[in-house]
Design an enzyme around this catalytic site. Structure first.
Site, PDB file in Angstrom:
ATOM      1  N   THR A  50       0.847  -1.048   0.170  1.00 19.18           N
ATOM      2  CA  THR A  50       0.077  -0.077   0.149  1.00 19.18           C
ATOM      3  C   THR A  50       0.866   1.304  -0.373  1.00 19.18           C
ATOM      4  OG1 THR A  50      -0.274   0.157   2.904  1.00 19.18           O
ATOM      5  CG2 THR A  50      -1.915  -0.784   0.831  1.00 19.18           C
ATOM      6  N   GLN A 125       1.459 -13.494  -1.063  1.00 20.95           N
ATOM      7  CA  GLN A 125       0.418 -12.924  -1.390  1.00 20.95           C
ATOM      8  C   GLN A 125      -0.365 -12.387  -2.571  1.00 20.95           C
ATOM      9  OE1 GLN A 125      -2.918 -14.318   1.364  1.00 20.95           O
ATOM     10  NE2 GLN A 125      -1.297 -13.110   2.607  1.00 20.95           N
ATOM     11  N   ASP A 128       2.126  -8.434  -7.912  1.00 19.45           N
ATOM     12  CA  ASP A 128       2.741  -7.580  -8.282  1.00 19.45           C
ATOM     13  C   ASP A 128       4.473  -7.625  -8.516  1.00 19.45           C
ATOM     14  OD1 ASP A 128       4.330  -6.815  -5.906  1.00 19.45           O
ATOM     15  OD2 ASP A 128       2.553  -6.126  -4.566  1.00 19.45           O
ATOM     16  N   HIS A 145      -0.268 -16.595  -4.878  1.00 22.09           N
ATOM     17  CA  HIS A 145      -1.336 -16.646  -5.410  1.00 22.09           C
ATOM     18  C   HIS A 145      -0.879 -15.912  -7.289  1.00 22.09           C
ATOM     19  CE1 HIS A 145      -3.345 -15.947  -1.888  1.00 22.09           C
ATOM     20  NE2 HIS A 145      -3.557 -17.132  -2.448  1.00 22.09           N
ATOM     21  N   CYS A 153      -2.838 -19.443 -20.601  1.00 23.12           N
ATOM     22  CA  CYS A 153      -4.622 -19.479 -21.856  1.00 23.12           C
ATOM     23  C   CYS A 153      -5.222 -20.356 -20.917  1.00 23.12           C
ATOM     24  CB  CYS A 153      -4.222 -19.698 -22.787  1.00 23.12           C
ATOM     25  SG  CYS A 153      -5.911 -20.553 -23.692  1.00 23.12           S
ATOM     26  N   CYS A 156      -5.360 -23.779 -23.052  1.00 21.42           N
ATOM     27  CA  CYS A 156      -4.140 -24.749 -23.780  1.00 21.42           C
ATOM     28  C   CYS A 156      -3.095 -24.228 -22.862  1.00 21.42           C
ATOM     29  CB  CYS A 156      -3.309 -24.909 -24.632  1.00 21.42           C
ATOM     30  SG  CYS A 156      -2.913 -22.947 -24.918  1.00 21.42           S
ATOM     31  N   CYS A 178      -6.126 -16.332 -26.856  1.00 18.14           N
ATOM     32  CA  CYS A 178      -5.515 -17.283 -26.755  1.00 18.14           C
ATOM     33  C   CYS A 178      -4.362 -16.911 -28.389  1.00 18.14           C
ATOM     34  CB  CYS A 178      -4.822 -17.965 -26.130  1.00 18.14           C
ATOM     35  SG  CYS A 178      -3.904 -19.846 -26.499  1.00 18.14           S
ATOM     36  N   THR A 219      -0.877  -8.964   6.140  1.00 13.57           N
ATOM     37  CA  THR A 219      -1.841  -9.519   5.725  1.00 13.57           C
ATOM     38  C   THR A 219      -2.665  -9.500   6.754  1.00 13.57           C
ATOM     39  OG1 THR A 219      -2.667 -11.524   4.978  1.00 13.57           O
ATOM     40  CG2 THR A 219      -0.376 -11.429   5.792  1.00 13.57           C
ATOM     41  N   ASN A 244       0.739  -5.785  11.531  1.00 10.58           N
ATOM     42  CA  ASN A 244      -0.495  -5.454  10.267  1.00 10.58           C
ATOM     43  C   ASN A 244      -1.224  -4.360  11.126  1.00 10.58           C
ATOM     44  OD1 ASN A 244      -1.878  -6.141   7.746  1.00 10.58           O
ATOM     45  ND2 ASN A 244      -2.896  -6.637   9.452  1.00 10.58           N
TER      46      ASN A 244
HETATM   47  P1  NAD Z   1      -5.434  -7.283   2.840  1.00  9.60           P
HETATM   48  O1  NAD Z   1      -6.571  -6.846   1.860  1.00  9.60           O
HETATM   49  O2  NAD Z   1      -6.526  -8.404   3.490  1.00  9.60           O
HETATM   50  O3  NAD Z   1      -5.058  -7.068   4.625  1.00  9.60           O
HETATM   51  C1  NAD Z   1      -4.272  -6.654   4.003  1.00  9.60           C
HETATM   52  C2  NAD Z   1      -3.501  -5.575   5.945  1.00  9.60           C
HETATM   53  O4  NAD Z   1      -2.696  -5.211   5.515  1.00  9.60           O
HETATM   54  C3  NAD Z   1      -4.707  -5.133   6.018  1.00  9.60           C
HETATM   55  O5  NAD Z   1      -5.203  -5.919   6.760  1.00  9.60           O
HETATM   56  C4  NAD Z   1      -4.451  -3.965   6.333  1.00  9.60           C
HETATM   57  O6  NAD Z   1      -4.995  -3.062   7.557  1.00  9.60           O
HETATM   58  C5  NAD Z   1      -3.043  -3.834   6.548  1.00  9.60           C
HETATM   59  N1  NAD Z   1      -2.219  -2.919   6.281  1.00  9.60           N
HETATM   60  C6  NAD Z   1      -2.435  -2.150   4.127  1.00  9.60           C
HETATM   61  N2  NAD Z   1      -1.076  -1.274   4.694  1.00  9.60           N
HETATM   62  C7  NAD Z   1      -0.947  -1.564   5.462  1.00  9.60           C
HETATM   63  C8  NAD Z   1       0.713  -0.628   6.143  1.00  9.60           C
HETATM   64  N3  NAD Z   1       1.351   0.138   5.396  1.00  9.60           N
HETATM   65  N4  NAD Z   1       0.915  -0.904   7.330  1.00  9.60           N
HETATM   66  C9  NAD Z   1       0.150  -1.844   8.120  1.00  9.60           C
HETATM   67  N5  NAD Z   1       0.033  -2.689   7.473  1.00  9.60           N
HETATM   68  C10 NAD Z   1      -1.407  -1.733   6.644  1.00  9.60           C
HETATM   69  O7  NAD Z   1      -4.428  -8.360   1.899  1.00  9.60           O
HETATM   70  P2  NAD Z   1      -4.174 -10.329   2.442  1.00  9.60           P
HETATM   71  O8  NAD Z   1      -4.080 -10.389   3.027  1.00  9.60           O
HETATM   72  O9  NAD Z   1      -3.063 -10.244   0.906  1.00  9.60           O
HETATM   73  O10 NAD Z   1      -4.967 -10.462   0.795  1.00  9.60           O
HETATM   74  C11 NAD Z   1      -5.259  -9.899  -0.139  1.00  9.60           C
HETATM   75  C12 NAD Z   1      -5.678 -11.226  -1.133  1.00  9.60           C
HETATM   76  O11 NAD Z   1      -5.826  -9.909  -2.271  1.00  9.60           O
HETATM   77  C13 NAD Z   1      -4.156 -11.555  -1.140  1.00  9.60           C
HETATM   78  O12 NAD Z   1      -4.513 -12.421  -2.065  1.00  9.60           O
HETATM   79  C14 NAD Z   1      -3.701 -10.747  -2.699  1.00  9.60           C
HETATM   80  O13 NAD Z   1      -3.006 -12.246  -2.973  1.00  9.60           O
HETATM   81  C15 NAD Z   1      -4.226  -9.657  -3.569  1.00  9.60           C
HETATM   82  N6  NAD Z   1      -3.958  -8.314  -3.643  1.00  9.60           N
HETATM   83  C16 NAD Z   1      -2.706  -9.187  -4.001  1.00  9.60           C
HETATM   84  C17 NAD Z   1      -2.116  -6.839  -3.609  1.00  9.60           C
HETATM   85  C18 NAD Z   1      -0.712  -6.800  -5.014  1.00  9.60           C
HETATM   86  O14 NAD Z   1      -0.063  -7.922  -5.119  1.00  9.60           O
HETATM   87  N7  NAD Z   1      -0.193  -5.510  -3.776  1.00  9.60           N
HETATM   88  C19 NAD Z   1      -2.946  -6.253  -3.956  1.00  9.60           C
HETATM   89  C20 NAD Z   1      -4.252  -6.393  -3.484  1.00  9.60           C
HETATM   90  C21 NAD Z   1      -4.503  -7.522  -2.977  1.00  9.60           C
END
Ligand code: NAD
Length: 270
Positions: A50, A125, A128, A145, A153, A156, A178, A219, A244
């Protein structure tokens, strides 16, 4: 379990000072655990990105928190059944913040941990690619993920770079098939309702069980089976740390919980 929380809302100066002292002490404790550890395993989620401008899903500013309908775009059943959903999903891919995003201090701290020779595995997870961009070696990153940097695809199994498909979108195709078999293309990410790759999950769980220090970062720990890596590590004897902003269902089994901004916290503990 020791908890520190920076989301306290209104608090007087005395309480704030007390909290800061407690947070500093806890960060120092975790730093010492990491210094002693030989096999640190990090589990990262959307929250680590984020601060690079990529919104998470379930945080206060999360994509689904703000628009529950957006969840459909991440559901394989809607994606496979409805060309309109696919067109919308491709338009979102075109402007995905990952194309512009740069790793932040949190990603860089994990890359530095690998350079110290302490990182056993980085289970992510995230889709990006920012951990690899920050300098973590691809063979140490376990992308449970998938990745948005590739397309696959659905008929195939052909895989190719996302950029080529983005160019097709820019030149007028709205649901590009594809080029080998005409099947439905999709980013090489795991959507809801889609099977995970068993070998990847097994590798992640095995790594978690081999950790002597397991750190879960950014997460909400609501997506299974990977959230179970936390209990796997704990059961195998690792110290468990959760960084978190919001509570998670695993806080009660953690040895330390830091509800602090990731970009400020990871550089200090790593
Ligand atoms: P989630 O959105 O369920 O949870 C993210 C957690 O991070 C939240 O509890 C939030 O409070 C915390 N958070 C956010 N910014 C923060 C910061 N700066 N400092 C501390 N805490 C912070 O995310 P998840 O558990 O990863 O599940 C979402 C799914 O969506 C994953 O499976 C993932 O594959 C996918 N996803 C990926 C991306 C990416 O690749 N960047 C982005 C969005 C969703």
């Amino acid at each position: 379990v020791v908890r520190c929380n920076s989301n306290g809302g209104v608090e007087d100066a005395g309480l704030r000072d007390e909290r800061l002292v407690k947070t500093d002490a806890l960060i120092e404790t975790v730093r010492a655990w990491v210094a002693k550890a030989q096999r640190v395993v990090v589990l990262s989620g959307a929250g680590i990105s984020t601060e690079s401008g990529i919104p998470d899903f379930r945080g206060p500013q999360g994509v689904w928190t703000r628009d529950p309908e957006a969840e459909k775009l991440s559901d394989i059943r809607y994606y496979m059944a409805d060309t309109e959903i696919r067109k919308k999903a491709w338009q979102q891919r075109l402007v995905h913040p990952a194309w512009e995003a740069q790793p932040n201090a949190g990603h860089e701290a994990i890359a530095a941990l690998e350079r110290r020779g302490k990182l056993h595995a980085l289970i992510t997870q995230n889709i990006d690619g920012l951990h690899q961009k920050a300098g973590n070696s691809p063979e140490r990153v376990i992308e449970v993920h998938g990745t948005v940097l590739k397309v696959v695809c659905m008929s195939c199994g052909w895989k190719g770079p996302m950029q080529e498909t983005l160019v097709r979108l820019l030149t007028g195709e709205d649901d590009p098939p594809c080029t080998l078999c005409g099947g439905i293309l999709k980013s090489d990410t795991i959507s809801f309702g889609q099977n995970l790759v068993p070998e990847v999950i097994e590798r992640a769980m095995r790594s978690a069980a081999e950790a002597d220090c397991f750190i879960s970062v950014g997460t909400s720990l609501q997506v299974y089976p990977i959230a179970g890596a936390v209990s796997e590590a704990k059961a195998a004897g690792a110290r468990v740390v959760i960084v978190n902003a919001e509570p998670t269902p695993f806080d009660n089994i953690a040895d330390a919980v830091l509800r602090e901004p990731i970009g400020k916290t990871l550089p200090r503990i790593f």
